[in-house]
Motif scaffolding. Structure first.
Motif, mmCIF file in Angstrom:
data_model
loop_
_atom_site.group_PDB
_atom_site.id
_atom_site.type_symbol
_atom_site.label_atom_id
_atom_site.label_comp_id
_atom_site.label_asym_id
_atom_site.label_seq_id
_atom_site.Cartn_x
_atom_site.Cartn_y
_atom_site.Cartn_z
ATOM 1 N N ILE A 104 -0.502 0.789 5.741
ATOM 2 C CA ILE A 104 0.109 0.810 4.413
ATOM 3 C C ILE A 104 1.624 0.848 4.523
ATOM 4 O O ILE A 104 2.345 0.201 3.754
ATOM 5 C CB ILE A 104 -0.421 2.005 3.599
ATOM 6 N N GLY A 105 2.137 1.588 5.516
ATOM 7 C CA GLY A 105 3.580 1.598 5.742
ATOM 8 C C GLY A 105 4.114 0.217 6.082
ATOM 9 O O GLY A 105 5.189 -0.184 5.618
ATOM 10 N N PHE A 106 3.354 -0.541 6.863
ATOM 11 C CA PHE A 106 3.757 -1.914 7.212
ATOM 12 C C PHE A 106 3.780 -2.805 5.974
ATOM 13 O O PHE A 106 4.713 -3.595 5.779
ATOM 14 C CB PHE A 106 2.795 -2.472 8.261
ATOM 15 N N LEU A 107 2.769 -2.680 5.108
ATOM 16 C CA LEU A 107 2.729 -3.475 3.886
ATOM 17 C C LEU A 107 3.933 -3.155 2.999
ATOM 18 O O LEU A 107 4.617 -4.060 2.500
ATOM 19 C CB LEU A 107 1.436 -3.204 3.111
ATOM 20 N N LEU A 108 4.195 -1.870 2.798
ATOM 21 C CA LEU A 108 5.285 -1.454 1.925
ATOM 22 C C LEU A 108 6.640 -1.833 2.494
ATOM 23 O O LEU A 108 7.548 -2.247 1.749
ATOM 24 C CB LEU A 108 5.212 0.057 1.684
ATOM 25 N N PHE A 109 6.798 -1.701 3.806
ATOM 26 C CA PHE A 109 8.076 -2.068 4.428
ATOM 27 C C PHE A 109 8.366 -3.552 4.219
ATOM 28 O O PHE A 109 9.491 -3.931 3.881
ATOM 29 C CB PHE A 109 8.057 -1.737 5.916
ATOM 30 N N LEU A 136 1.205 6.900 0.024
ATOM 31 C CA LEU A 136 1.452 7.054 1.455
ATOM 32 C C LEU A 136 2.069 8.410 1.767
ATOM 33 O O LEU A 136 1.609 9.126 2.680
ATOM 34 C CB LEU A 136 2.377 5.936 1.943
ATOM 35 N N VAL A 137 3.099 8.799 1.026
ATOM 36 C CA VAL A 137 3.795 10.073 1.291
ATOM 37 C C VAL A 137 2.862 11.252 1.076
ATOM 38 O O VAL A 137 2.781 12.168 1.908
ATOM 39 C CB VAL A 137 5.048 10.186 0.402
ATOM 40 N N ASP A 190 2.704 -11.862 -1.390
ATOM 41 C CA ASP A 190 1.825 -11.595 -2.530
ATOM 42 C C ASP A 190 0.485 -11.028 -2.063
ATOM 43 O O ASP A 190 -0.132 -10.207 -2.758
ATOM 44 C CB ASP A 190 1.580 -12.882 -3.324
ATOM 45 N N ALA A 191 0.036 -11.463 -0.903
ATOM 46 C CA ALA A 191 -1.235 -10.951 -0.367
ATOM 47 C C ALA A 191 -1.175 -9.444 -0.156
ATOM 48 O O ALA A 191 -2.178 -8.740 -0.341
ATOM 49 C CB ALA A 191 -1.564 -11.660 0.949
ATOM 50 N N PHE A 192 -0.007 -8.918 0.221
ATOM 51 C CA PHE A 192 0.131 -7.472 0.423
ATOM 52 C C PHE A 192 0.027 -6.727 -0.907
ATOM 53 O O PHE A 192 -0.517 -5.616 -0.966
ATOM 54 C CB PHE A 192 1.458 -7.164 1.104
ATOM 55 N N TYR A 193 0.572 -7.316 -1.962
ATOM 56 C CA TYR A 193 0.401 -6.710 -3.289
ATOM 57 C C TYR A 193 -1.080 -6.652 -3.660
ATOM 58 O O TYR A 193 -1.553 -5.667 -4.252
ATOM 59 C CB TYR A 193 1.154 -7.527 -4.339
ATOM 60 N N VAL A 194 -1.831 -7.704 -3.327
ATOM 61 C CA VAL A 194 -3.257 -7.731 -3.642
ATOM 62 C C VAL A 194 -3.998 -6.629 -2.889
ATOM 63 O O VAL A 194 -4.863 -5.947 -3.448
ATOM 64 C CB VAL A 194 -3.856 -9.118 -3.306
ATOM 65 N N VAL A 195 -3.651 -6.429 -1.625
ATOM 66 C CA VAL A 195 -4.287 -5.367 -0.833
ATOM 67 C C VAL A 195 -3.984 -4.000 -1.446
ATOM 68 O O VAL A 195 -4.882 -3.152 -1.593
ATOM 69 C CB VAL A 195 -3.821 -5.431 0.629
ATOM 70 N N LEU A 196 -2.723 -3.769 -1.818
ATOM 71 C CA LEU A 196 -2.369 -2.496 -2.452
ATOM 72 C C LEU A 196 -3.106 -2.314 -3.771
ATOM 73 O O LEU A 196 -3.532 -1.193 -4.105
ATOM 74 C CB LEU A 196 -0.862 -2.427 -2.690
ATOM 75 N N LEU A 197 -3.274 -3.396 -4.526
ATOM 76 C CA LEU A 197 -4.020 -3.317 -5.776
ATOM 77 C C LEU A 197 -5.463 -2.906 -5.519
ATOM 78 O O LEU A 197 -6.032 -2.084 -6.259
ATOM 79 C CB LEU A 197 -3.979 -4.666 -6.489
ATOM 80 N N ALA A 246 5.394 -1.034 -10.382
ATOM 81 C CA ALA A 246 4.508 0.130 -10.513
ATOM 82 C C ALA A 246 3.584 0.243 -9.308
ATOM 83 O O ALA A 246 3.343 1.350 -8.789
ATOM 84 C CB ALA A 246 3.684 0.009 -11.796
ATOM 85 N N LEU A 247 3.076 -0.887 -8.837
ATOM 86 C CA LEU A 247 2.185 -0.879 -7.681
ATOM 87 C C LEU A 247 2.921 -0.443 -6.422
ATOM 88 O O LEU A 247 2.379 0.321 -5.604
ATOM 89 C CB LEU A 247 1.591 -2.280 -7.491
ATOM 90 N N PHE A 248 4.161 -0.901 -6.263
ATOM 91 C CA PHE A 248 4.934 -0.505 -5.092
ATOM 92 C C PHE A 248 5.234 1.000 -5.123
ATOM 93 O O PHE A 248 5.080 1.691 -4.103
ATOM 94 C CB PHE A 248 6.247 -1.290 -5.032
ATOM 95 N N ILE A 249 5.664 1.508 -6.276
ATOM 96 C CA ILE A 249 5.962 2.944 -6.384
ATOM 97 C C ILE A 249 4.705 3.767 -6.141
ATOM 98 O O ILE A 249 4.738 4.801 -5.457
ATOM 99 C CB ILE A 249 6.563 3.258 -7.774
ATOM 100 N N TRP A 250 3.585 3.301 -6.697
ATOM 101 C CA TRP A 250 2.323 4.014 -6.451
ATOM 102 C C TRP A 250 2.002 4.013 -4.960
ATOM 103 O O TRP A 250 1.554 5.038 -4.410
ATOM 104 C CB TRP A 250 1.176 3.347 -7.215
#
Length: 495
Positions: A419-424, A402-403, A449-456, A393-397
């Protein structure tokens, strides 16, 4: 202060740095060769890129008797940097101080992070390199800083040299994407990325000339066995051998001693290079870098491709296990046998409350037995239910955020690049881990996992701002006053 106090608390609880993998794990060249033939051994290393053993070998040379202490200090320094960099990445993306502080602190003191910090394997170093690369990319995008741009590509080079998950394709994709979105600086980006790219090509070319493999690692055959033949039942495996689909080699588990493979391979002539000649290290561990194992890897690769064509069900079994283990909490790893028992109560509390792992999954053989008995529904309780729901859910969000931000121009260019770098990285590394491996996928997930935390953090900040807007509009509608009368609170760092 939280970092220091938490590490002191874990130390008092009995957590100690585990340097045993250096002596026994296949990821490490024979420690005696690292001490006395470091350059030769890393040059002729083909089962994985040379960076990890070069790093380890330098520590062994400089601190031959106290290398565990030296490596532990290095891990602690990287842990502190990871803590700061996670907070920094959230702040530059507009996350408020308290949300960034709480999430960075929560991640830093979590048992899984501490267990990896005290375990001598490359996941913690990779995690540091990833967050450092993200910070360097932001600094370059924000200030058009050539030193930060060069640092970014050097960190990408380090990732490729440390872990074979980071392929030449990974580096090329990032270089091409960055050049595409930075039209005004395309020449500088291509020039800055040229030298690291040439070094990577040099590594691949060396392996092609010496070992016939244009890659950073010849371990693909072993992976092929893990995701295909290893998933067969004993009856299925014998049937495929009798039919001539796969060879007798696939009846042996990857990691078996070289003596078991002797009937199926031709032992190569000695080269005079110990890392290629000696199939057993000075500690009695198997040296998978010896040339004899190249034939084993080729056999596994051929059998794996044959099974993919005629019996894809074996691969689907691996794929199912891969996703199951991907959503396990980071600390639920069977090789944490030294430290995890000492903090089991803390770890179980963390896994139940924050990750939704309501049943312990430490015994992987027991999990396989439950799966064979058809208890697949109850198996969900053994993985991280909150992670299984929350991470996708976090990745899709994040992709949607971003889009929409780019299309509506509500997201500035530098934030979009970060954000594009994190998602990629999340998408690429998840795909590589779950398509080409099984069993240890929560370990492969941990570095990002750290990138998931940043997105959160970004998601929570958006929720907070949306609530403020709704409250403001409700108050305005009730009072009937103009919007100017009740200005919204603003965050200077995000204006």
């Amino acid at each position: 202060m939280l970092f220091v106090l938490s590490r002191l608390g874990y130390y008092l609880a009995g957590v100690r740095f585990d340097a045993r993998p250096i002596l026994h794990y296949f990821q490490f060249v024979d420690p005696e060769l690292l001490k006395h033939r470091l350059i030769q051994s890393t040059y002729y290393l083909h089962v994985q890129p040379p960076g990890w053993n070069l790093y380890t070998g330098i520590a062994l040379k400089l601190f031959p008797h106290s290398y565990p202490i030296a490596l532990h200090i290095a891990q602690l320094a990287m842990g502190l940097a990871i803590c700061w960099l996670i907070y920094y990445l959230m702040r530059v993306l507009g996350v408020s101080r308290w949300i960034a502080f709480v999430l960075a602190a929560w991640f830093t003191v979590s048992p899984g992070v501490v267990l990896f910090e005290n375990y001598m394997l490359y996941e913690y170093v990779v995690s540091f390199l990833l967050v450092a690369a993200a910070a360097a990319l932001w600094r370059n995008a924000a200030r058009n800083s050539l030193p930060c741009l060069l640092l970014f590509f050097v960190l990408l080079l380090a990732l490729v040299f440390v872990r074979n998950m980071f392929h030449l394709v990974y580096a090329l994709a990032i270089l091409a994407s960055l050049a595409y979105v930075s039209k005004g600086r395309r020449r500088s980006i291509l020039l800055a990325g040229a030298l690291p790219l040439l070094v990577i090509l040099g590594l691949y070319t060396k392996n092609w000339i010496l070992f016939g493999s244009f890659s950073g690692s010849t371990w693909l055959g072993m992976n092929m066995n893990t995701i295909t033949a290893h998933q067969l039942t004993g009856r299925e495996a014998r049937d495929f051998v009798n039919r001539g689909v796969i060879s007798q080699v696939s009846l042996l588990d990857p990691g078996s001693p070289i003596q078991l493979y002797r009937p199926y391979i031709h032992y190569p002539a000695r080269t005079g290079i110990p890392v290629l000649d000696e199939c057993v290290t000075s500690n009695g561990a198997t040296n998978f870098n010896c040339l004899a194992f190249l034939q084993v890897e080729h056999a596994y690769a051929r059998d794996g491709l044959a099974l993919l064509q005629c019996y894809p069900l074996a691969y689907f079994r691996s794929f199912e296990i891969a996703w199951f283990t991907y959503f396990l909490p980071a600390g639920d790893f069977p090789f944490f046998d030294l430290n995890r028992p000492r903090i089991r109560a803390i770890d179980r509390f963390w896994n139940v409350v924050f990750f939704g792992q309501f049943k312990d999954a430490s015994d992987r053989k027991e999990l396989r037995r439950l799966a064979d008995q058809g208890a697949r529904t109850s198996l969900v309780l053994h993985t991280g239910i909150f992670l299984m729901i929350g991470l996708p859910a976090l990745f899709i969000w994040g992709v949607t955020y971003l889009v929409r931000g780019v299309r509506r121009k509500t997201l500035d260019r530098r934030s979009a690049i970060l954000i594009g770098f994190l998602l990629f990285n999340i998408a690429y590394l998840t795909a590589v881990a779950n398509l080409l491996s099984s069993f240890e996928n929560n370990r492969y997930r941990f570095p990002f996992d750290a990138f998931y935390v940043v997105l959160l953090g970004v998601a929570l900040e958006c929720i907070k701002k949306a609530q403020l807007i709704r409250r403001y509009r409700t108050a305005t509608a009730v009072s009937g006053l103009d919007a100017i009368t009740f200005p919204l609170p603003s965050n200077r760092s995000t204006t």
